[in-house]
Design an enzyme around this catalytic site. Structure first.
Site, PDB file in Angstrom:
ATOM      1  N   HIS A 396       0.819  -1.216   0.000  1.00  0.00           N
ATOM      2  CA  HIS A 396       0.000   0.000   0.000  1.00  0.00           C
ATOM      3  C   HIS A 396       0.849   1.262   0.000  1.00  0.00           C
ATOM      4  CE1 HIS A 396      -3.874   1.721  -0.068  1.00  0.00           C
ATOM      5  NE2 HIS A 396      -4.466   0.970   0.822  1.00  0.00           N
ATOM      6  N   ASP A 400      -2.203   1.964  -4.809  1.00  0.00           N
ATOM      7  CA  ASP A 400      -3.477   2.413  -4.247  1.00  0.00           C
ATOM      8  C   ASP A 400      -4.514   1.300  -4.360  1.00  0.00           C
ATOM      9  OD1 ASP A 400      -2.420   4.912  -3.683  1.00  0.00           O
ATOM     10  OD2 ASP A 400      -3.033   5.744  -5.623  1.00  0.00           O
TER      11      ASP A 400
END
Length: 424
Positions: A396, A400
């Site tokens: 992450h 995204d």
């Protein structure tokens, strides 16, 4: 007589130290030239260290699990000749392997002077007498089977390669020593108080370190999507029926590799490596797909290089070659490094959902769960379809959530409409 001191060799790639994983000899053993003395573990693979001389082992330079510097004393061997102290680095490693060491056949040279080391186990029928600390070669499934049957695995003779214990060896052991039908059940319910301590060294230590490092450094998140693989399974069956005899059988994996390649054209951020110390993301045009492969000592990830330039059958052949090399201990360090994205599958044991751990410094890993037949509603009708989940994880810090979801949806569309895999 003289003493030949063998030092830890320079294995290359700037490696300054390695872990001593296992000795194949002990003090007092007679060894011959090219006989494997020890296994050492680099950051990428297991390497066998051979003897450059004939002689008798008089001293070992370390214990399994010890990290040794290149150039440090590995082993001392008494040799015939002048009494000078001779020093050398071990010759170039004869084999690079990510699996448990194999039993090496001793080569007799000058029988009057040197004889082969005695075997560690003496076999009689399906029973074998091993040393108490000797761990027999066996797959996890065989070990579980032996545990369920209450069999001490070290007492069973292995009929597989390098003395590996197979399921049929367990049955032969029971047939000879415990022939009555109640014995297996009685053994399974017997009280047990034994314990086994297993030192975490070699490949298992490297796997543990990499998994811990990955979960501590990357910001993992997983995304699961259900895919209807009925059409692609029909295509696979058709291609195998038509071309299987001449080109080889196709599994689902080469189709998944192809889907990755096509989807990455629109999502290049997934085919990347993240150097979190330099704070640099490197996106790569080449798609080097790591294919997670289970071996007797743990998870290996051989790499299908330039998957973007391979046909289905080319990918299938390379996946098969690399998987066999990893399982048989023949995969090189180069074949176990350099991936840009990883594909992991547990095959028929794939379960419903998994949360795969990233193969750092990659930023995406695609996990494949098992195929099951389920009733589904298609155009208002309940029909039986073949369904499969993709359980994938992403970093992450780089990827995204929306991009990850769109990427997996793109793979889903390609697999559900397999003609689109080949439309340019």
């Amino acid at each position: 007589m003289g003493t030949h001191v063998i030092k830890m060799p320079d294995i290359g790639e700037g490696i300054a130290e390695v872990e001593l994983s296992q000795w194949h000899v002990k003090v007092g053993d007679l060894v011959v030239e090219d006989q494997v003395l020890a296994d050492v573990m680099t950051d990428k693979a297991m390497v066998d260290i051979p003897s450059p001389v004939h002689g008798k082992v008089i001293a070992l330079g370390g214990q399994p699990g010890e990290v040794m510097a290149v150039g440090s004393v590995l082993i001392s061997i008494e040799v015939e000749g002048a009494g000078n102290l001779k020093e050398s680095a071990a010759p170039a490693p004869v084999k690079e392997a990510p699996v448990a060491p194999k039993v090496e056949a001793a080569v007799e040279s000058k029988p009057a002077a040197v004889t082969a080391p005695r075997p560690a186990a003496v076999c009689q029928g399906p029973m074998v007498a091993r040393e108490a600390n000797e761990r027999p070669l066996a797959s996890p499934a065989v070990r579980k089977h032996a545990l369920d049957l209450g069999i001490q695995l070290r007492l069973v003779r292995g009929s597989g390669p390098a003395g590996r214990v197979l399921h049929e060896d367990l049955e032969a052991y029971l047939a000879q020593g415990q022939s009555n039908a109640s014995a297996p059940a009685a053994a399974a319910y017997a009280q047990r108080n034994d314990e086994e301590q297993i030192q975490v060294i070699g490949m298992r230590r490297k796997i543990a370190q990499r998994m811990q490092d990955a979960t501590q450094r990357a910001a993992h998140f997983s995304y699961v999507e259900e895919i209807d693989v009925t059409a692609i399974e029909e295509l696979r069956a058709h291609l195998n029926e038509k071309h299987g005899a001449s080109r080889g059988k196709l599994t689902l994996l080469p189709f998944l590799v192809r889907a990755l390649v096509v989807a990455l054209r629109d999502f290049p951020q997934m085919n990347a490596r993240y150097d979190d110390e330099a704070q640099v993301i490197t996106r790569l045009g080449a798609v080097h797909v790591g294919v997670a492969t289970q071996s007797d000592v743990g998870l290996m990830v051989p790499v299908v290089r330039h998957a973007e330039a391979r046909s289905l059958w080319d990918s299938a052949a390379e996946i098969s070659r690399l998987a066999n090399a990893a399982r048989n201990g023949k995969a090189s360090r180069d074949e176990l490094s350099g991936s840009t994205i990883t594909l992991t599958s547990l095959g028929a044991l794939g379960g419903i959902v998994s949360t795969p751990v990233l193969n750092l410094p990659e930023v995406a890993i695609v996990g494949v769960n098992k195929i099951v037949e389920r009733p589904m509603v298609v155009k208002g009708q309940v029909v039986i379809r073949k369904m499969m989940n993709l359980s994938s994880s992403f970093d992450h810090r780089v990827v995204d959530g929306m991009d990850a979801a769109l990427f997996i949806q793109a793979i889903r569309g390609l697999l559900e409409q397999p003609a689109t895999l080949f439309v340019e």
